[in-house]
Design a protein around this motif. Structure first.
Motif, mmCIF file in Angstrom:
data_model
loop_
_atom_site.group_PDB
_atom_site.id
_atom_site.type_symbol
_atom_site.label_atom_id
_atom_site.label_comp_id
_atom_site.label_asym_id
_atom_site.label_seq_id
_atom_site.Cartn_x
_atom_site.Cartn_y
_atom_site.Cartn_z
ATOM 1 N N ALA A 189 -3.548 -10.977 9.270
ATOM 2 C CA ALA A 189 -3.382 -9.687 9.952
ATOM 3 C C ALA A 189 -3.341 -9.872 11.475
ATOM 4 O O ALA A 189 -2.674 -9.133 12.178
ATOM 5 N N SER A 246 -3.200 -4.739 5.810
ATOM 6 C CA SER A 246 -2.466 -4.900 7.083
ATOM 7 C C SER A 246 -1.891 -6.306 7.250
ATOM 8 O O SER A 246 -1.408 -6.651 8.333
ATOM 9 N N ALA A 247 -1.975 -7.153 6.206
ATOM 10 C CA ALA A 247 -1.517 -8.542 6.331
ATOM 11 C C ALA A 247 0.004 -8.608 6.478
ATOM 12 O O ALA A 247 0.733 -7.796 5.917
#
Length: 598
Positions: A104, A136-137
């Motif tokens: 992320a 959110s990666a």
């Protein structure tokens, strides 16, 4: 030896090193279900509370791969820039490194600096993309960043998640296949590198070492090369979760040694252990000497505890070789030590460890950096100024040089403006600006080290909403217009509050220090003037008003001169009191100077 693998885990702070180490230990059955806990290797309370790794931690794992038994020695390292010395020591005793990058947050400043450390030592780098289970990666984008940084193939980047345990098997496979087995001669004379040590009040100093050549046996007579002292190896063994005693430790392996040494100063990290009867001719080239960046005085609150503080500092130095200290004395605080730290967080941790582990209550003076001063009489002779009170008189001074650093800041492109203005306010000069991607920028500045000592890191995080990462290395000394600002309390200079400041900021900081001290020093029976001075010139003043008794209360009616007479009498008493009175400075006052902007 062909089945031993020594590797460390390096990454920026908070990219999931310790969590991934937990998964590796579970997967190799090094720990039982009962022993499981988060951040297992962080065994200090302080590390758990703050969620950061302060010490490197070594542990051995046994793993069966394709029908063969392998011994894996893992060292989990800290990620914060202040503990990079720990990282350099771990790297010196390994052949490979897992470079962990958060899917992320992508590559940060400390990722790059730790990577260069590992490449300088010819380590095999295994890139791991961690936290890919986060919503959110950005696995594809960050993989491209890693490929750009390392020049490897995208297939070589292992996707993993420390939280769920995904990819752990691939990591272990990569360690066995890619990390080279240790080289060394098992039949040669003993040669082992000390990479860490710890003080145990029951068993003396426990030394952690990596055997390069030969083997070390229980009961063997050994010699420490740097101190030239000889001991018997009372116990040797390997580092599992607890220590496991063994008969001998052979070349390529990592272990611990107990010799019953009670004095902390006899063990030096980076020293070579050899056989007393058949010593090796070559000393292992250890890691470079530590370069302290920030200096501060540490004094015992009770002056009788000076010797206890010395013993505590020596024991702490065993466990944290980056701490350097020399005795010094101060007119305001008595006897204490001038200590060198790698940064402000390091100073905070040392102070906290002294209080927790050794029950020492200490006063810390205003941190500063060391300067080079030159006088008119001997313009070529450099005087090292670690303490503002060492600065020669302004009339004899030729010039003062201060240490500069090359700072590299990686941030989002939205925050370039605020970050630049912060650096320029701190007397920084921008030297380079590179767009790593369309979103991420690397800014390079030349800055004075003294400007980043106080609140720079906190303010950088504030202006960048937590998205800036910061790393620096020293680039030498440059001449600057510096002045010494002294703080006078009741006309007496307090040496512990003196500071060396740049001419342009001296007035503002002197004024702020006076205002801050006025709030912190309790009122006395007499007026206390607080002054900031450069040489003989007073640049700022605040007054703490006296506590007064209403002496005219019993005087009612009559002539005004009766009241005046009583007030004059009180005034004389206050004046006499001020001549003999001394002012106690509370501990917060010394630390408040660091937080002038709050």
């Amino acid at each position: 030896m062909k089945n031993i693998r020594n590797f460390c885990i390096i990454a920026h702070i908070d990219h999931g090193k310790s969590t991934l180490a937990d998964r590796l230990l579970e997967f190799t059955n090094t720990i039982t279900d009962r022993e499981k806990q988060d951040q297992l290797l962080d065994n200090m309370d302080l590390e758990r509370e703050r969620g950061i790794t302060i010490k490197s931690h070594a542990i051995q794992m046994d793993y069966e791969f394709e029908g063969e038994q392998y011994v894996l020695n893992l060292i989990d390292t800290p990620g914060h820039v202040d503990f990079s010395y720990e990282v350099s020591r771990s790297i010196a005793s390994c052949e490979g490194a897992l470079l962990i990058v958060d899917a992320a947050q992508s590559i940060q400043a400390q990722t790059i600096s730790n990577l260069y450390l590992a490449l300088d030592n010819d380590l095999e780098i295994i890139p791991v993309l961690n936290k890919i289970d986060l919503p959110s990666a950005n696995p594809d984008e960050v993989t491209d960043d890693i490929v750009g940084l390392l020049g490897c193939d995208p297939e070589e980047v292992i996707h993993a998640s420390g939280k769920t345990g995904f990819g752990v098997e691939n990591i272990l496979k990569a360690i066995i296949e890619r990390v080279p087995a240790p080289k060394g001669n098992p039949d040669g004379p003993l040669q082992a590198l000390i990479f860490d040590s710890v003080y145990n009040s029951y068993r003396g100093v426990e030394t952690y070492f990596r055997v390069i050549n030969g083997e070390i046996k229980k009961g063997q007579k050994i010699k420490f090369v740097a101190t030239d002292k000889e001991y018997f190896a009372d116990e040797v063994g390997t580092l599992k979760l607890t220590q496991v005693p063994k008969k001998s430790i052979k070349a390529g392996d990592v272990g611990y040694l107990i010799t019953g040494i009670k004095t902390a100063s006899e063990v030096k990290v980076g020293d070579t252990i050899t056989d007393a009867l058949n010593p090796t001719q070559e000393i292992i080239e250890g890691f470079e000497d530590v370069k302290p960046m920030v200096f501060a005085g540490i004094y015992p609150v009770d002056t009788d505890e000076y010797e206890e503080l010395r013993a505590s500092m020596e024991k702490l130095q065993l466990n944290d070789a980056s701490l350097v200290f020399v005795p010094e004395s101060s007119a305001a605080l008595g006897f204490g030590f001038r200590c060198g730290f790698l940064g402000m967080l390091h100073l905070e941790i040392i102070q906290e460890r002294l209080e927790r582990e050794f029950d020492m209550t200490v006063i810390t003076t205003v941190p500063n950096v060391s300067y080079h001063a030159y006088t008119n009489k001997y313009p070529d002779n450099m005087i090292l100024v670690n303490n503002p009170t060492d600065l020669p008189e302004p009339s004899t001074l030729n010039r003062v040089e201060e240490p500069f650093i090359k700072a590299s800041i990686i941030t989002k492109s939205d925050f370039v403006g605020p970050v630049m203005s912060l650096c320029i306010e701190k007397r920084g000069e921008i030297t380079n600006q590179t767009y790593l991607t369309t979103e991420r920028v690397e800014l390079s500045f030349d800055m004075p080290l003294s400007e980043i000592v106080f609140d720079f890191y906190d303010r950088l995080k504030t202006v960048s909403k937590g998205y800036a990462s910061f790393d620096y290395h020293p680039i030498g000394f440059r001449a600057s217009k510096l002045v010494r600002v002294d703080i006078l309390l009741n006309g007496q200079p307090v040496d512990a509050l003196s500071a060396l400041l740049h001419d342009s900021t001296a007035y503002g900081i002197g004024k702020k220090m006076c205002e801050k001290l006025r709030k912190l020093i309790p009122r006395q029976q007499f007026d206390i003037p607080i002054q900031a001075a450069i040489g003989a010139k007073i640049i700022a003043r605040e007054t703490i008003k006296a506590l007064r008794k209403d002496v005219t209360a019993k005087c009612y009616g009559g002539d005004i001169s009766r009241k005046r007479k009583l007030l004059e009498k009180q005034k004389k008493g206050k004046k006499r009191m001020r001549l003999v009175g001394n002012v106690e400075i509370p501990q917060q006052a010394f630390m408040a100077v660091l937080k002038l902007n709050e």
